[in-house]
Design an enzyme around this catalytic site. Structure first.
Site, PDB file in Angstrom:
ATOM      1  CE  LYS A   1      -3.835   1.987   2.753  1.00 58.26           C
ATOM      2  NZ  LYS A   1      -4.711   1.764   3.917  1.00 58.26           N
TER       3      LYS A   1
ATOM      4  CB  SER B   1      -8.295   0.500   5.828  1.00 57.24           C
ATOM      5  OG  SER B   1      -8.963   1.711   5.710  1.00 57.24           O
TER       6      SER B   1
ATOM      7  CB  SER C   1      -8.146   3.565   3.088  1.00 56.44           C
ATOM      8  OG  SER C   1      -7.246   2.926   3.977  1.00 56.44           O
TER       9      SER C   1
HETATM   10  N1  GLN Z   1     -13.058   3.622   6.602  1.00 55.62           N
HETATM   11  C1  GLN Z   1     -12.407   4.032   7.813  1.00 55.62           C
HETATM   12  C2  GLN Z   1     -12.122   5.495   7.791  1.00 55.62           C
HETATM   13  O1  GLN Z   1     -12.458   6.110   6.865  1.00 55.62           O
HETATM   14  C3  GLN Z   1     -11.208   3.185   8.064  1.00 55.62           C
HETATM   15  C4  GLN Z   1      -9.950   3.689   7.501  1.00 55.62           C
HETATM   16  C5  GLN Z   1      -8.801   2.813   7.816  1.00 55.62           C
HETATM   17  O2  GLN Z   1      -8.942   1.750   8.417  1.00 55.62           O
HETATM   18  N2  GLN Z   1      -7.618   3.307   7.455  1.00 55.62           N
HETATM   19  O3  GLN Z   1     -11.589   6.034   8.721  1.00 55.62           O
END
Ligand code: GLN
Length: 470
Positions: free
Chosen positions: A77, A176, A152
């Site tokens: 990532k 994420s 994400s």
């Molecule tokens: N969807 C969550 C957020 O927007 C999780 C993001 C993540 O785990 N980096 O914060």
């Protein structure tokens, strides 16, 4: 080479019986990446480097000196740094930034002869649940490109989903890894907080963030976790427990498995996912485990608590992107103040700005107690209550997500709806416990994958993975 490999065991078997060589495998993945460019999963492919490495590691394999991960082609990532390579956290503010060092996880992968094939697209600074917040455009779900892959770490998920590499690393602050794993039909794990070094992970919310793998098999998940986990002096928040040493064996005893009634009965839960989760529980029962319904009455408090605490931490973590040290500086920077203001205004996207502002607000002296202190207390309750449940039960089962992958654009103008995509995943981040999303055997009626989440006690990754493999 046309066949899809689902585990390193398969690859190593073919390499050792001479029917596959590593340079061909790398070429295969590179051609897959090329063929799937429309999905926008990769921001950069380390083509020459990966080819060169494949020749080197093939020689080591021939000589019998190769590491445990020889044959593993893996993607990172874009928020995990790799020495002398670019990392941008999918943000314009880090355009042109190259890291002077590698994340601990990267060093450990390389030491075992994994081949890093490229860096994957994600939501900017890992903030999002659909991968629509990248400065480099959305990632598309390979199963249905009109849908999101989740976020994400969407690029890392799609890279594995569309067979552009065997495995990938993502980061998980509130879901994420697991949410995109569920949306793309693969395995994804949030490891116990403190099991994996965060050194070299571009921080979002430090008391929640963990790096974890995406794989097509349970065995690869176990292998990668064993390699990347373990104490690292660079990360003071790590547990001193040492490395994970996951041995996958059939679960001998009958486990006590709890499912959370409040999740299963939640009005926002897609009926098909409800059905899949209940069916999965029946399967567990038929294997001799006992199933128990429990109540966890904090479901509605979890996402707000998560949002307050993570935005507070993000507002502090992201203050380092000022135009002075890293990446981009605004062309309109004249003095210190205009450097900060213009660089940050121009460099950050909308969602990141929204979170920095919200986080700064909850930390201001007038509102600190009402929001930040209160959220810390609620987090403590959630953590204590979750661990309490896990004293009585071995594993907690929930759906990973309340819906299947949604359409691109469907939630992008509705931050609240987007935040609710994390409804079932944030509990483990708030509590610091491991959680695994496994692909359910049947897809939904429209062909989209469904994920089931298994949560367990700290450092009991082995139990989760063993159950998933049974
Ligand atoms: N969807 C969550 C957020 O927007 C999780 C993001 C993540 O785990 N980096 O914060």
């Amino acid at each position: 080479m046309k066949k899809r490999f689902s585990s390193l065991i398969e690859i190593q078997k073919e390499i050792s019986n001479g029917s596959l060589i590593l340079p061909d495998l790398v070429d295969y993945y590179l051609s897959q990446i090329n063929m799937h460019q429309n999905l926008n999963a990769f921001l950069e492919v380390f083509e020459d480097e990966a080819r060169k490495k494949s020749i080197e590691i093939q020689s080591k394999l021939n000589a019998g000196t190769a590491g445990k991960l020889a044959g593993m082609v893996i993607a990172l990532k874009d928020n995990i740094v790799y020495k002398d390579h670019r990392s941008s956290a999918s943000s314009k503010i880090l355009e042109g930034f190259e890291s002077l060092f590698s994340a601990t996880v990267v060093e450990r992968l390389l030491a075992e002869d994994a081949i890093i094939i490229g860096r994957t697209n994600c939501d900017e600074f890992a903030m999002g649940a659909s991968n629509e917040n990248s400065a480099f455009g959305p990632v598309l779900n390979a199963q249905d490109p009109s849908r999101v892959p989740g976020g994400s770490s969407g690029g890392s998920a799609v890279a594995v989903q569309a067979d552009m590499c065997l495995a990938s690393l993502g980061s998980d602050t509130g879901g994420s890894i697991r949410q995109p794993a569920a949306f793309t039909g693969i395995y994804g794990m949030y490891p116990t907080y403190g099991a994996i070094s965060r050194w070299g992970l571009i921080a979002f919310a430090s008391s929640f963030d963990q790096i974890g793998p995406f794989t097509s098999s349970v065995s690869d998940m176990a292998l990668i976790l064993n390699v990347i986990s373990g104490v690292d002096d660079h990360d003071a928040s790590m547990s001193q427990n040492g490395s994970l040493n996951i041995q996958l064996e059939p679960t001998q005893k009958s486990l006590k498995i709890a499912y959370i009634k409040d999740c299963i009965e939640h009005e926002g839960l897609d009926p098909e996912i409800k059905k899949a989760t209940l069916q999965y529980l029946e399967v567990l029962k038929s294997k001799g485990h006992t199933i128990h319904e429990i109540s966890f009455p904090y479901l509605d408090q979890m996402v707000p608590t998560y949002q307050i605490l993570t935005t507070a931490e993000a507002s502090s973590n992201l203050s380092r992107f000022s135009g002075l040290t890293y990446g981009n500086r605004s062309a309109n920077a004249k003095d210190l103040e205009s450097t900060f203001k213009n660089t940050r205004s121009e460099g950050f996207g909308e969602e990141v700005k929204r979170r920095i502002m919200l986080g700064t607000f909850v930390l201001t002296s007038d509102f600190y107690d009402a929001y930040y202190t209160k959220a810390q207390k609620v987090r403590q309750i959630i953590r204590t209550e979750t661990l309490e449940i896990l004293k009585q039960y071995d594993i907690i089962v929930t759906p990973t997500t309340s819906t299947v992958a949604f359409k691109i654009g469907e939630k992008s103008n509705n931050p609240i709806a987007m935040y609710l995509a994390d409804l079932f995943t944030v509990q483990s981040n708030l509590a610091g416990i491991p959680a695994l999303s496994i692909p359910y055997t049947h897809h939904s009626e429209n062909g989209m994958p469904i994920g089931i989440q298994l949560m367990g006690r700290p450092f009991e990754e082995e139990l989760l993975l063993s159950l998933a493999q049974d």
